[in-house]
Design a protein around this motif. Sequence first.
Motif, PDB file in Angstrom:
ATOM      1  N   ASP A  96       0.809  -1.210   0.000  1.00 63.65           N
ATOM      2  CA  ASP A  96       0.000   0.000   0.000  1.00 63.65           C
ATOM      3  C   ASP A  96       0.848   1.268   0.000  1.00 63.65           C
ATOM      4  OD1 ASP A  96      -2.559  -1.381   2.197  1.00 63.65           O
ATOM      5  OD2 ASP A  96      -2.349  -1.445   0.014  1.00 63.65           O
ATOM      6  N   ASN A  97       2.016   1.177   0.615  1.00 64.33           N
ATOM      7  CA  ASN A  97       2.870   2.360   0.748  1.00 64.33           C
ATOM      8  C   ASN A  97       3.837   2.470  -0.423  1.00 64.33           C
ATOM      9  OD1 ASN A  97       2.265   3.286   3.666  1.00 64.33           O
ATOM     10  ND2 ASN A  97       2.642   1.092   3.846  1.00 64.33           N
ATOM     11  N   LEU A  98       3.893   3.651  -0.976  1.00 66.07           N
ATOM     12  CA  LEU A  98       4.807   3.915  -2.081  1.00 66.07           C
ATOM     13  C   LEU A  98       5.520   5.225  -1.801  1.00 66.07           C
ATOM     14  CD1 LEU A  98       4.156   3.380  -5.836  1.00 66.07           C
ATOM     15  CD2 LEU A  98       5.250   5.485  -5.047  1.00 66.07           C
ATOM     16  N   TYR A  99       6.824   5.210  -1.963  1.00 68.74           N
ATOM     17  CA  TYR A  99       7.667   6.369  -1.681  1.00 68.74           C
ATOM     18  C   TYR A  99       8.475   6.740  -2.919  1.00 68.74           C
ATOM     19  CZ  TYR A  99       6.952   4.879   3.190  1.00 68.74           C
ATOM     20  OH  TYR A  99       6.406   4.501   4.397  1.00 68.74           O
ATOM     21  N   TRP A 100       8.698   8.039  -3.040  1.00 69.70           N
ATOM     22  CA  TRP A 100       9.670   8.532  -4.019  1.00 69.70           C
ATOM     23  C   TRP A 100      10.805   9.229  -3.266  1.00 69.70           C
ATOM     24  CZ3 TRP A 100       9.904   7.697  -9.179  1.00 69.70           C
ATOM     25  CH2 TRP A 100       8.741   7.268  -9.847  1.00 69.70           C
ATOM     26  N   TYR A 101      12.016   8.934  -3.709  1.00 69.50           N
ATOM     27  CA  TYR A 101      13.214   9.581  -3.186  1.00 69.50           C
ATOM     28  C   TYR A 101      14.039  10.079  -4.369  1.00 69.50           C
ATOM     29  CZ  TYR A 101      12.461   6.985   1.237  1.00 69.50           C
ATOM     30  OH  TYR A 101      11.953   6.480   2.406  1.00 69.50           O
ATOM     31  N   ARG A 102      14.963  10.970  -4.070  1.00 72.79           N
ATOM     32  CA  ARG A 102      15.848  11.478  -5.122  1.00 72.79           C
ATOM     33  C   ARG A 102      17.256  11.644  -4.561  1.00 72.79           C
ATOM     34  NH1 ARG A 102      15.100  17.381  -7.883  1.00 72.79           N
ATOM     35  NH2 ARG A 102      15.571  18.091  -5.767  1.00 72.79           N
ATOM     36  N   VAL A 148      -0.204   6.388   0.423  1.00 69.74           N
ATOM     37  CA  VAL A 148      -0.845   5.201   0.961  1.00 69.74           C
ATOM     38  C   VAL A 148      -2.010   4.918   0.014  1.00 69.74           C
ATOM     39  CG1 VAL A 148      -2.119   4.148   2.843  1.00 69.74           C
ATOM     40  CG2 VAL A 148      -0.225   5.692   3.337  1.00 69.74           C
ATOM     41  N   LYS A 149      -1.899   3.808  -0.640  1.00 70.74           N
ATOM     42  CA  LYS A 149      -2.823   3.498  -1.744  1.00 70.74           C
ATOM     43  C   LYS A 149      -2.807   4.671  -2.706  1.00 70.74           C
ATOM     44  CE  LYS A 149      -5.512   0.305   1.040  1.00 70.74           C
ATOM     45  NZ  LYS A 149      -6.842  -0.117   1.551  1.00 70.74           N
ATOM     46  N   GLU A 150      -3.943   5.265  -3.015  1.00 74.91           N
ATOM     47  CA  GLU A 150      -3.930   6.343  -4.006  1.00 74.91           C
ATOM     48  C   GLU A 150      -3.796   7.728  -3.378  1.00 74.91           C
ATOM     49  OE1 GLU A 150      -6.379   4.330  -3.340  1.00 74.91           O
ATOM     50  OE2 GLU A 150      -8.170   5.489  -2.871  1.00 74.91           O
ATOM     51  N   ARG A 183      -0.841   8.541  -8.213  1.00 74.26           N
ATOM     52  CA  ARG A 183      -0.907   7.094  -8.033  1.00 74.26           C
ATOM     53  C   ARG A 183      -2.367   6.669  -8.227  1.00 74.26           C
ATOM     54  NH1 ARG A 183       0.560   3.128  -2.879  1.00 74.26           N
ATOM     55  NH2 ARG A 183       0.770   1.221  -4.117  1.00 74.26           N
ATOM     56  N   THR A 184      -2.750   6.629  -9.447  1.00 76.41           N
ATOM     57  CA  THR A 184      -4.120   6.318  -9.802  1.00 76.41           C
ATOM     58  C   THR A 184      -4.447   4.867  -9.491  1.00 76.41           C
ATOM     59  OG1 THR A 184      -3.966   7.912 -11.597  1.00 76.41           O
ATOM     60  CG2 THR A 184      -5.801   6.373 -11.662  1.00 76.41           C
ATOM     61  N   GLY A 185      -5.557   4.650  -8.775  1.00 71.75           N
ATOM     62  CA  GLY A 185      -5.979   3.299  -8.473  1.00 71.75           C
ATOM     63  C   GLY A 185      -5.145   2.600  -7.431  1.00 71.75           C
ATOM     64  N   GLY A 186      -4.209   3.320  -6.863  1.00 67.38           N
ATOM     65  CA  GLY A 186      -3.400   2.731  -5.807  1.00 67.38           C
ATOM     66  C   GLY A 186      -2.417   1.685  -6.266  1.00 67.38           C
ATOM     67  N   THR A 187      -2.123   1.662  -7.556  1.00 67.53           N
ATOM     68  CA  THR A 187      -1.143   0.689  -8.048  1.00 67.53           C
ATOM     69  C   THR A 187       0.148   1.395  -8.408  1.00 67.53           C
ATOM     70  OG1 THR A 187      -2.127   0.859 -10.256  1.00 67.53           O
ATOM     71  CG2 THR A 187      -2.889  -0.931  -8.836  1.00 67.53           C
ATOM     72  N   TYR A 188       0.391   1.592  -9.703  1.00 64.75           N
ATOM     73  CA  TYR A 188       1.643   2.244 -10.093  1.00 64.75           C
ATOM     74  C   TYR A 188       1.563   3.741  -9.832  1.00 64.75           C
ATOM     75  CZ  TYR A 188      -0.625   3.948 -14.331  1.00 64.75           C
ATOM     76  OH  TYR A 188      -1.467   4.587 -15.216  1.00 64.75           O
ATOM     77  N   SER A 189       2.721   4.357  -9.826  1.00 66.58           N
ATOM     78  CA  SER A 189       2.796   5.795  -9.601  1.00 66.58           C
ATOM     79  C   SER A 189       3.626   6.440 -10.714  1.00 66.58           C
ATOM     80  CB  SER A 189       3.456   6.085  -8.256  1.00 66.58           C
ATOM     81  OG  SER A 189       3.671   7.470  -8.064  1.00 66.58           O
TER      82      SER A 189
END
Lengths: 114, 114
Positions: free
Chosen positions: A30-36, A50-52, A69-75
């Motif tokens: 459910d959790n997705l992070y972006w770092y740089r 968290v999800k979408e 993050r549409t639909g809570g899948t890919y971002s």
Amino acid sequence: EAGVTQFPSHSVIEKGQTVTLRCDPISGHDNLYWYRRVMGKEIKFLLHFVKESKQDESGMPNNRFLAERTGGTYSTLKVQPAELEDSGVYFCASSQGDRTYEQYFGPGTRLTVT
Amino acid sequence: AQSVTQLGSHVSVSEGALVLLRCNYSSSVPPYLFWYVQYPNQGLQLLLKYTTGATLVKGINGFEAEFKKSETSFHLTKPSAHMSDAAEYFCAPPGSGSARQLTFGSGTQLTVLP
């Protein structure tokens, strides 16, 4: 189990152009992070889904960056218009439920703005 | 906010020698601590993690780290370096934000000499 994938692996664009980076997290995370990581600097947090839903975007540098993050899948992470200082490696990570400290990272997208 | 210091941006050891990569965290005791490794042209991989409990943590590829509260340290060690250990290593405590994002040290590039 497939890991976190990111596309493209490399992108070279000119200043002023638009680039969209994609991240596919581990299925069920459910959790997705972006770092740089800008060259010579530390890896910095950009934002967290968290999800979408965006839960924390305190690390986003400015309004030229838009994450979805549409639909809570890919971002996707869009940079428009790109500036020279946006060059760096963009990492995506995902984690599952209450084990949110343990994150699994993708290979990163190396963005070069010329 | 939690922060971490990695002493030595570059460390060189001979093959078969002890590997010691240093990490000191800020004074507030983190609930977790991680070491990540980035091999050339790959993404970040979790090497080991500390959670409350045992202070000596064993990870993959023969690495281990010891959490020392009195010294605010979480140094990474390996008794005998292999050529394949050449990579960049990151110490990462969780941040203080609700996103549970990671805050990374500046990284230590490990070179293994034949």
